[in-house]
Design a protein around this motif. Structure first.
Motif, short mmCIF file in Angstrom:
data_model
loop_
_atom_site.label_atom_id
_atom_site.label_comp_id
_atom_site.label_asym_id
_atom_site.label_seq_id
_atom_site.Cartn_x
_atom_site.Cartn_y
_atom_site.Cartn_z
N GLU A 38 45.38 10.78 21.63
CA GLU A 38 46.16 10.34 22.79
C GLU A 38 45.29 10.05 24.00
N ASP A 39 44.09 10.65 24.05
CA ASP A 39 43.16 10.41 25.15
C ASP A 39 42.19 9.27 24.85
N GLY A 40 42.33 8.62 23.70
CA GLY A 40 41.45 7.52 23.33
C GLY A 40 40.22 7.95 22.56
N HIS A 41 40.14 9.23 22.19
CA HIS A 41 38.96 9.67 21.43
C HIS A 41 39.08 9.22 19.98
N PRO A 47 36.36 11.08 25.61
CA PRO A 47 36.04 10.38 26.85
C PRO A 47 35.09 11.18 27.73
N GLY A 48 34.04 10.50 28.21
CA GLY A 48 33.07 11.13 29.09
C GLY A 48 32.03 12.00 28.39
N SER A 49 32.09 12.13 27.10
CA SER A 49 31.16 12.99 26.37
C SER A 49 29.74 12.45 26.40
N PRO A 50 28.75 13.32 26.58
CA PRO A 50 27.35 12.89 26.49
C PRO A 50 27.01 12.32 25.11
N ALA A 51 27.78 12.68 24.09
CA ALA A 51 27.54 12.16 22.73
C ALA A 51 27.67 10.64 22.69
N LEU A 52 28.42 10.06 23.62
CA LEU A 52 28.59 8.61 23.64
C LEU A 52 27.31 7.87 24.04
N GLU A 53 26.35 8.61 24.59
CA GLU A 53 25.07 8.02 24.99
C GLU A 53 23.99 8.21 23.93
N VAL A 62 29.19 18.50 18.37
CA VAL A 62 29.83 18.30 19.67
C VAL A 62 30.85 19.40 19.91
N ASP A 63 31.25 19.54 21.16
CA ASP A 63 32.32 20.47 21.52
C ASP A 63 33.56 19.67 21.87
N GLY A 64 34.67 19.99 21.21
CA GLY A 64 35.93 19.33 21.48
C GLY A 64 36.83 20.20 22.34
N PRO A 65 37.88 19.62 22.91
CA PRO A 65 38.77 20.36 23.79
C PRO A 65 39.75 21.28 23.07
N LYS A 66 39.95 21.07 21.75
CA LYS A 66 40.90 21.88 20.98
C LYS A 66 40.17 22.53 19.81
N ALA A 110 35.02 5.65 28.57
CA ALA A 110 36.35 6.10 28.98
C ALA A 110 37.34 6.12 27.82
N CYS A 111 37.14 5.22 26.85
CA CYS A 111 38.03 5.12 25.69
C CYS A 111 37.16 4.91 24.44
N PRO A 112 36.61 5.99 23.88
CA PRO A 112 35.69 5.87 22.75
C PRO A 112 36.22 5.10 21.54
N ALA A 113 37.53 5.04 21.35
CA ALA A 113 38.08 4.30 20.22
C ALA A 113 37.75 2.81 20.32
N GLN A 114 37.34 2.34 21.50
CA GLN A 114 36.92 0.96 21.64
C GLN A 114 35.68 0.65 20.80
N LEU A 115 34.94 1.68 20.40
CA LEU A 115 33.79 1.47 19.51
C LEU A 115 34.23 0.82 18.20
#
Length: 146
Positions: A38-41, A47-53, A62-66, A110-115
């Protein structure tokens, strides 16, 4: 080799994906199957994760929110390098994220699913509700008959 999830990510990346992302691209990696949050992950890339870089490693801890908070995921490069990408989304709660992923300004931080934007998307009617009619009928978005 380090221990824990980070060590497992390094070992898994080496075992499954070869020595480099270039060798995986040259070999033509097959299918990457993803969902969207739902957050676009996607793929535990939030979103905003350093893993995206990340540009060198292919599998990351990685560490997830849930729970489970510590997890393994593909890095962005293998998601982009796959010969085929399939994203599945269902339900009206996913509709805003699907619209951002497929039709919003391209900003994967901001929306990793765009990958996976250029992949094939399987959406039910509810997940597609925030797409314009022309976007909903685009050939890369396969809709189930039910």
């Amino acid at each position: 080799m380090t221990g824990g999830a980070t060590g497992a990510a390094a070992l898994l990346g080496w075992l499954l994906l070869g020595e480099s992302i270039e060798s995986w691209q040259a070999a033509g990696a097959g299918l990457v199957l993803l969902g969207i949050g739902e957050d676009g992950h996607t793929a535990s890339l939030f979103p905003g994760s350093p893993a995206l870089e990340e540009h060198h490693r292919r599998v990351l801890a990685v560490d997830g929110p849930k729970p489970p908070t510590r997890r393994l995921t593909l890095a962005p490069s293998p998601v982009r390098a796959a010969r085929a990408t399939l994203v599945i989304a269902a339900g009206c709660a996913k509709a805003p994220a699907v619209a951002r992923a497929l039709a919003g300004h391209y900003e994967p931080r901001a929306c990793p699913a765009q990958l996976a934007r250029s992949g094939r998307w399987i959406l039910d009617r509810e997940a597609a509700t925030e797409l314009r009619t022309t976007e909903r009928s685009h050939e890369r978005w396969v809709r189930p008959l039910i």
